[in-house]
Design a protein around this motif. Structure first.
Motif, PDB file in Angstrom:
ATOM      1  N   LEU A 159     -55.660  23.507   8.013  1.00  0.00           N
ATOM      2  CA  LEU A 159     -55.765  23.532   6.724  1.00  0.00           C
ATOM      3  C   LEU A 159     -55.041  22.568   6.137  1.00  0.00           C
ATOM      4  CD1 LEU A 159     -55.894  27.280   5.736  1.00  0.00           C
ATOM      5  CD2 LEU A 159     -57.806  25.930   5.909  1.00  0.00           C
ATOM      6  N   ARG A 160     -53.768  22.154   6.727  1.00  0.00           N
ATOM      7  CA  ARG A 160     -53.090  20.990   5.969  1.00  0.00           C
ATOM      8  C   ARG A 160     -53.753  19.843   6.447  1.00  0.00           C
ATOM      9  NH1 ARG A 160     -48.742  19.459   8.806  1.00  0.00           N
ATOM     10  NH2 ARG A 160     -48.648  21.403  10.081  1.00  0.00           N
ATOM     11  N   ALA A 161     -54.329  19.622   7.558  1.00  0.00           N
ATOM     12  CA  ALA A 161     -55.106  18.372   7.999  1.00  0.00           C
ATOM     13  C   ALA A 161     -56.142  18.018   7.032  1.00  0.00           C
ATOM     14  CB  ALA A 161     -55.539  18.413   9.262  1.00  0.00           C
ATOM     15  N   LYS A 162     -56.660  19.081   6.470  1.00  0.00           N
ATOM     16  CA  LYS A 162     -57.882  18.939   5.648  1.00  0.00           C
ATOM     17  C   LYS A 162     -57.100  18.937   4.096  1.00  0.00           C
ATOM     18  CE  LYS A 162     -61.209  21.628   5.906  1.00  0.00           C
ATOM     19  NZ  LYS A 162     -62.228  22.859   6.434  1.00  0.00           N
ATOM     20  N   GLY A 163     -55.951  18.682   3.795  1.00  0.00           N
ATOM     21  CA  GLY A 163     -55.384  18.447   2.403  1.00  0.00           C
ATOM     22  C   GLY A 163     -55.022  20.027   1.821  1.00  0.00           C
ATOM     23  N   ILE A 164     -55.311  20.926   2.270  1.00  0.00           N
ATOM     24  CA  ILE A 164     -55.301  22.389   1.608  1.00  0.00           C
ATOM     25  C   ILE A 164     -53.905  22.888   1.735  1.00  0.00           C
ATOM     26  CG2 ILE A 164     -56.158  24.619   1.457  1.00  0.00           C
ATOM     27  CD1 ILE A 164     -58.765  23.651   2.616  1.00  0.00           C
ATOM     28  N   THR A 165     -53.085  23.113   0.661  1.00  0.00           N
ATOM     29  CA  THR A 165     -51.964  23.377   0.708  1.00  0.00           C
ATOM     30  C   THR A 165     -51.501  24.868   0.208  1.00  0.00           C
ATOM     31  OG1 THR A 165     -51.176  22.065  -1.148  1.00  0.00           O
ATOM     32  CG2 THR A 165     -50.839  21.379   0.927  1.00  0.00           C
ATOM     33  N   ASP A 166     -52.329  25.304  -0.784  1.00  0.00           N
ATOM     34  CA  ASP A 166     -52.095  26.575  -1.426  1.00  0.00           C
ATOM     35  C   ASP A 166     -52.743  27.726  -0.672  1.00  0.00           C
ATOM     36  OD1 ASP A 166     -54.728  25.489  -1.899  1.00  0.00           O
ATOM     37  OD2 ASP A 166     -54.771  26.614  -3.762  1.00  0.00           O
ATOM     38  N   PHE A 167     -51.905  28.193   0.129  1.00  0.00           N
ATOM     39  CA  PHE A 167     -52.343  29.316   0.906  1.00  0.00           C
ATOM     40  C   PHE A 167     -51.410  29.597   1.866  1.00  0.00           C
ATOM     41  CE2 PHE A 167     -52.365  25.544   4.114  1.00  0.00           C
ATOM     42  CZ  PHE A 167     -52.266  26.334   5.146  1.00  0.00           C
ATOM     43  N   VAL A 168     -51.432  30.926   2.432  1.00  0.00           N
ATOM     44  CA  VAL A 168     -50.415  31.730   3.285  1.00  0.00           C
ATOM     45  C   VAL A 168     -51.315  31.965   4.686  1.00  0.00           C
ATOM     46  CG1 VAL A 168     -48.727  33.126   3.582  1.00  0.00           C
ATOM     47  CG2 VAL A 168     -49.211  32.262   1.323  1.00  0.00           C
ATOM     48  N   ALA A 169     -50.598  31.542   5.723  1.00  0.00           N
ATOM     49  CA  ALA A 169     -51.006  31.931   7.050  1.00  0.00           C
ATOM     50  C   ALA A 169     -50.146  32.923   7.342  1.00  0.00           C
ATOM     51  CB  ALA A 169     -51.051  30.720   8.012  1.00  0.00           C
ATOM     52  N   VAL A 170     -50.745  33.995   7.387  1.00  0.00           N
ATOM     53  CA  VAL A 170     -50.081  35.435   7.720  1.00  0.00           C
ATOM     54  C   VAL A 170     -50.453  36.147   8.787  1.00  0.00           C
ATOM     55  CG1 VAL A 170     -51.300  36.683   6.077  1.00  0.00           C
ATOM     56  CG2 VAL A 170     -48.820  37.752   6.802  1.00  0.00           C
ATOM     57  N   GLY A 171     -49.322  36.529   9.728  1.00  0.00           N
ATOM     58  CA  GLY A 171     -49.971  37.162  11.105  1.00  0.00           C
ATOM     59  C   GLY A 171     -49.333  38.566  10.750  1.00  0.00           C
ATOM     60  N   PHE A 172     -50.155  39.482  11.224  1.00  0.00           N
ATOM     61  CA  PHE A 172     -49.839  41.015  11.548  1.00  0.00           C
ATOM     62  C   PHE A 172     -50.023  41.561  12.848  1.00  0.00           C
ATOM     63  CE2 PHE A 172     -51.765  40.533   6.966  1.00  0.00           C
ATOM     64  CZ  PHE A 172     -50.535  40.935   6.180  1.00  0.00           C
ATOM     65  N   ALA A 173     -48.978  41.712  13.623  1.00  0.00           N
ATOM     66  CA  ALA A 173     -48.790  42.029  14.843  1.00  0.00           C
ATOM     67  C   ALA A 173     -48.025  43.076  15.078  1.00  0.00           C
ATOM     68  CB  ALA A 173     -48.402  40.827  15.956  1.00  0.00           C
ATOM     69  N   GLY A 174     -48.286  43.865  16.115  1.00  0.00           N
ATOM     70  CA  GLY A 174     -47.637  45.065  16.383  1.00  0.00           C
ATOM     71  C   GLY A 174     -46.277  44.884  16.788  1.00  0.00           C
ATOM     72  N   ASP A 175     -45.736  45.812  17.563  1.00  0.00           N
ATOM     73  CA  ASP A 175     -44.478  45.805  18.200  1.00  0.00           C
ATOM     74  C   ASP A 175     -44.551  45.257  19.665  1.00  0.00           C
ATOM     75  OD1 ASP A 175     -45.418  48.693  17.673  1.00  0.00           O
ATOM     76  OD2 ASP A 175     -44.535  48.910  19.903  1.00  0.00           O
ATOM     77  N   GLY A 176     -45.737  45.754  20.312  1.00  0.00           N
ATOM     78  CA  GLY A 176     -45.834  45.205  21.626  1.00  0.00           C
ATOM     79  C   GLY A 176     -46.502  43.550  21.773  1.00  0.00           C
ATOM     80  N   GLY A 177     -47.225  43.349  20.570  1.00  0.00           N
ATOM     81  CA  GLY A 177     -48.062  41.979  20.169  1.00  0.00           C
ATOM     82  C   GLY A 177     -47.004  41.129  20.028  1.00  0.00           C
ATOM     83  N   THR A 178     -45.819  41.652  19.330  1.00  0.00           N
ATOM     84  CA  THR A 178     -44.551  40.637  18.876  1.00  0.00           C
ATOM     85  C   THR A 178     -43.571  40.650  19.877  1.00  0.00           C
ATOM     86  OG1 THR A 178     -44.991  41.344  16.479  1.00  0.00           O
ATOM     87  CG2 THR A 178     -43.078  40.398  17.085  1.00  0.00           C
ATOM     88  N   ALA A 231     -54.477  34.390   1.058  1.00  0.00           N
ATOM     89  CA  ALA A 231     -53.673  34.423   2.469  1.00  0.00           C
ATOM     90  C   ALA A 231     -55.103  34.398   3.606  1.00  0.00           C
ATOM     91  CB  ALA A 231     -53.305  35.888   2.457  1.00  0.00           C
ATOM     92  N   VAL A 232     -54.654  33.799   4.725  1.00  0.00           N
ATOM     93  CA  VAL A 232     -55.590  33.881   5.772  1.00  0.00           C
ATOM     94  C   VAL A 232     -54.673  34.723   7.055  1.00  0.00           C
ATOM     95  CG1 VAL A 232     -56.320  32.350   7.532  1.00  0.00           C
ATOM     96  CG2 VAL A 232     -56.248  31.673   5.324  1.00  0.00           C
ATOM     97  N   ALA A 233     -55.251  35.735   6.999  1.00  0.00           N
ATOM     98  CA  ALA A 233     -54.650  36.778   7.983  1.00  0.00           C
ATOM     99  C   ALA A 233     -55.272  36.645   9.516  1.00  0.00           C
ATOM    100  CB  ALA A 233     -55.205  38.297   7.657  1.00  0.00           C
ATOM    101  N   VAL A 234     -53.847  36.754  10.380  1.00  0.00           N
ATOM    102  CA  VAL A 234     -54.400  36.578  11.738  1.00  0.00           C
ATOM    103  C   VAL A 234     -53.859  37.979  12.500  1.00  0.00           C
ATOM    104  CG1 VAL A 234     -53.671  35.738  14.067  1.00  0.00           C
ATOM    105  CG2 VAL A 234     -54.095  34.173  12.008  1.00  0.00           C
ATOM    106  N   LEU A 235     -54.719  38.458  13.075  1.00  0.00           N
ATOM    107  CA  LEU A 235     -54.369  39.830  13.741  1.00  0.00           C
ATOM    108  C   LEU A 235     -54.688  39.716  15.250  1.00  0.00           C
ATOM    109  CD1 LEU A 235     -56.036  40.606  10.773  1.00  0.00           C
ATOM    110  CD2 LEU A 235     -54.751  42.677  11.226  1.00  0.00           C
ATOM    111  N   PRO A 236     -53.766  40.142  15.978  1.00  0.00           N
ATOM    112  CA  PRO A 236     -54.098  40.146  17.618  1.00  0.00           C
ATOM    113  C   PRO A 236     -54.736  41.432  17.750  1.00  0.00           C
ATOM    114  CG  PRO A 236     -51.977  40.766  17.026  1.00  0.00           C
ATOM    115  CD  PRO A 236     -52.490  40.574  15.646  1.00  0.00           C
ATOM    116  N   ALA A 237     -55.169  41.567  19.044  1.00  0.00           N
ATOM    117  CA  ALA A 237     -55.580  42.683  19.584  1.00  0.00           C
ATOM    118  C   ALA A 237     -54.559  43.725  19.445  1.00  0.00           C
ATOM    119  CB  ALA A 237     -55.867  42.635  21.192  1.00  0.00           C
TER     120      ALA A 237
END
Lengths: 292, 389
Positions: A84-103, A40-46
């Motif tokens: 990551l896809r441009a690099k040929g990597i496919t076995d990953f999950v790009a996952v975001g965790f944002a709060g209610d305001g951030g969403t 998993a590659v996690a993205v978290l906003p402020a």
């Protein structure tokens, strides 16, 4: 293999952080990462989760993780997935965790764009129903009646006057591949949905209700129970949207428990019986609409 | 090599195709649109292998490019004016994270009043964002900067995002004959982007983090050093570029007949050609004039300006910019360069071209005329001094 309490990854990916005791959001992040694993590659906003977990040199994610701009959770997920896809990597999950305001407020444009493009990302909104990181200010997911620092309960106005924005329907209206609601009070259901979402190609959205003891005025050891009650009394509906079809996962167990559920929370202490009647009517009209 | 009749925008798109970014995210805005249209066509006809992301805003364009750059791939975006301002938050994010994204900015006026024509207030108002800022003079330099910019931005001593500015319409929409190099040549010049500043599944990283008062300062200082290092790498890139491509560039500035010039006009962008023509005419009339073009605003050519202006009787700064309540930003920077070098050369500021108004040959003659009278002041070309409108 279906993930459950017995099969859940014993590795921790989110630990050593400074979240408040009983934080629902950190539980939602922790459990989702256990389901998704080290790819998993996690993205978290402020927001709370980046504020408590991402202070150099104390960095507490064991997987790849990155903070995005407040408005940019979805757009950064898009970039990571494309890179990551441009690099040929496919076995990953790009996952975001944002709060209610951030969403539902500042990040809704980027989220809408990502769903429109059907980018292969998983977006998880941990909803604690206000801007908790900055000290409990109203967001568009703050429910009717809740007292926040920007919707104070006084002699003239009794907290937030507007009902909660329906992100689940908004997201589904895009024709998203998969959307679901969840609760940290029902972790097996949440884990199952995270796992299912990770196996779908395209944009996925999970909206998990995650109480904040500090902002809700509950004890730290009550957050899981409160999140469970919210489902049981019909205030928070566990549902899915997939292939254009809505489905409700559970029926409320005890509709009459709403009143005590509301009364337990400090943010609703000021509400009159009429106010709670109004909350009840908001709930009932949702169920009359088939749970949507 | 082929010779083609291209606009500045098209030349830039050709340069980007040669540099071959793996991810492009962009949102359309006049007068940048031709760049994204051409790049879309190149992706469609497979002459460019790149993930093209149709984002829903400029904020997302740069946010997406940052995400892609964080995976270690080459990235590109392009914008202009309001779009640049809308992505301002992401500008500082990209530079703070040391992501060497290349962006083309079509210099355009900023609202209000709305105006789609060229001036340089958009990029000059963002000088402090930590981006390298180059200003092209013509379509050929635009194409070459598209290639050079990646060499400089991605160099490990620099690791800084790079904004290439093209004057809106004057350069973006003007057609010229342009030499388009062979892709093999570009491959010899520009190696693949290679960095440790990226997501790594073998050695997972927490990137783009917070840093409190104790550590923040050090990160900001390193960022400053990175952009200063670009001076050396710009020179290195151009020295390597010249024998391969047959075109020479002169670093942070380009000086025209400045060696024995008594009056030097300092400017930037596509107006340089006209200024040089006027300088030639005045030389024929016996006035020793020269023109100094600032090719880069960041890193700023402090030393180069001082060296060239050292023996001048006066210098003028002509810019399409005003920092309201003060003077043109380029003028402020130039004066700082002169002052730091201990020079007391009189300097005048000429604000022109706002909202796309033409700067005529006559206007430039008038600048040199005023310069020889040696008054230190800020002049608005075409507006009477002290006029109340």
């Amino acid at each position: 293999m279906n993930v459950n309490a017995n099969t859940l990854n014993e590795d921790e990916f989110f630990y050593g952080h400074k979240a408040c005791a009983g934080c629902g959001g950190s539980l939602a992040v922790r459990i989702a990462l256990k389901v998704l694993g080290k790819r998993a590659v996690a993205v978290l906003p402020a927001g709370c989760m980046s504020a408590v977990g991402f202070n150099f040199p104390q960095l507490c994610f064991a997987n790849n993780a990155i903070i995005s701009t407040f408005a940019g959770t979805a757009s950064m997920l898009t970039g990571i997935e494309a890179g990551l896809r441009a690099k040929g990597i496919t076995d990953f999950v790009a996952v975001g965790f944002a709060g209610d305001g951030g969403t539902a407020d500042i990040g809704i444009q980027a989220l809408s764009g990502a769903i429109d493009r059907d980018d292969n990302i998983l977006y998880i909104c941990y909803d604690n129903e206000a801007y908790m990181n900055t000290g409990v200010q109203k967001s568009s997911l703050t429910p009717f009646g809740a007292k926040t620092t920007t919707t104070p309960a006084g002699g003239n106005v009794r907290g937030n006057l507007r009902p909660k924005k329906n992100m689940f329907e908004i997201v589904a209206a895009h024709g998203i591949k998969y959307a679901a609601t969840a609760s940290i009070g029902y972790l097996p259901d949440y884990m199952k949905k995270v796992q299912h979402a990770s196996e779908i190609k395209g944009t996925k959205y999970i909206h998990v209700i995650a109480p904040c003891p500090t902002g809700w005025g509950i004890a730290p050891d009550e957050s899981v129970e409160i999140a469970k009650e919210a489902v049981d009394c019909g205030l928070w509906i566990l549902a899915e949207y997939e292939n254009g079809i809505f489905s409700v996962n559970t029926k409320p167990k005890n509709l009459s428990a709403l009143r005590t559920h509301i009364k337990k929370q400090g943010r609703f202490k000021h509400l009159t019986d009429e106010d709670i009647d109004h909350i009840e009517s908001l709930r009932d009209s949702k169920w009359e609409n088939g749970g949507q | 090599m082929s010779r083609e009749f291209l606009s500045g925008n098209e030349a830039f798109a050709y340069g980007i195709r040669l540099a071959a970014p793996q991810v492009i995210s962009a949102y359309p805005i006049t007068p940048q649109t031709i760049v994204v249209e051409r790049l879309s066509e190149m992706v469609e006809d497979k002459s460019l292998k790149s993930e093209f992301i149709h984002v829903e805003s400029e904020h997302s364009a740069l946010s997406c490019a940052i995400g892609a750059s964080a995976t270690g791939v080459r990235t590109f975006t392009a914008t202009s004016s309001q779009g640049l301002l809308y992505m301002a938050e992401c500008l500082v994010y990209a530079s703070g994270g040391r992501y060497p994204i290349v962006m083309m900015n079509a210099n355009r006026s900023t609202a209000l009043p709305w105006n789609i024509y060229g001036d340089q207030r958009d990029s000059l108002s963002l000088l402090d964002c930590g981006w390298i800022q180059a200003y092209a003079k013509d379509a050929q330099e635009s194409l070459d900067l598209a290639i050079l910019s990646y060499y400089i931005a991605e160099h490990p001593k620099v690791s800084t995002p790079f904004m290439v500015n093209l004057d809106g319409f004057h350069l973006t929409h003007t057609y010229e004959m342009v030499e388009v190099p062979e892709s093999e040549l570009v491959k010899n010049f520009l190696s693949d982007y290679n960095t440790d500043n990226k997501i790594d599944f073998e050695n997972p990283k927490n990137i783009a983090f917070s840093a409190g008062p104790e550590h923040n300062f050090a990160f900001k200082y390193k960022e400053h050093i990175g952009i200063l290092n670009a001076k050396e790498i710009i020179s290195e890139a151009e020295q390597k570029f010249a024998p391969l491509f047959g075109r020479e560039y002169s670093g942070l500035v380009e000086a025209y007949r400045c060696d024995d010039a008594e009056y030097i006009l300092i400017t930037l962008g596509s107006i340089f050609g006209l200024c040089s023509d006027v300088a030639d005419e005045l030389r024929n009339e016996g006035v020793k004039t020269g023109v100094l073009r600032l090719r880069y605003m960041r890193p700023f050519p402090n030393k180069e300006i001082a060296d060239i202006a050292r023996n001048a009787k006066a210098v003028a700064v002509l810019e399409k910019d005003i920092s309201f309540g003060n003077e043109g930003s380029v003028y402020t920077n130039v004066n700082s360069a002169l002052q730091k070098a201990g020079l007391s050369v009189p300097s005048l500021n000429f604000i022109g071209g706002l909202g796309g108004r033409d700067i005529s040959e006559e206007d430039i003659r008038e600048i040199f005329n005023k310069l020889s009278q040696g008054k230190t002041a800020v002049h608005f070309i075409g507006i009477e001094e002290g006029a109340i409108i």
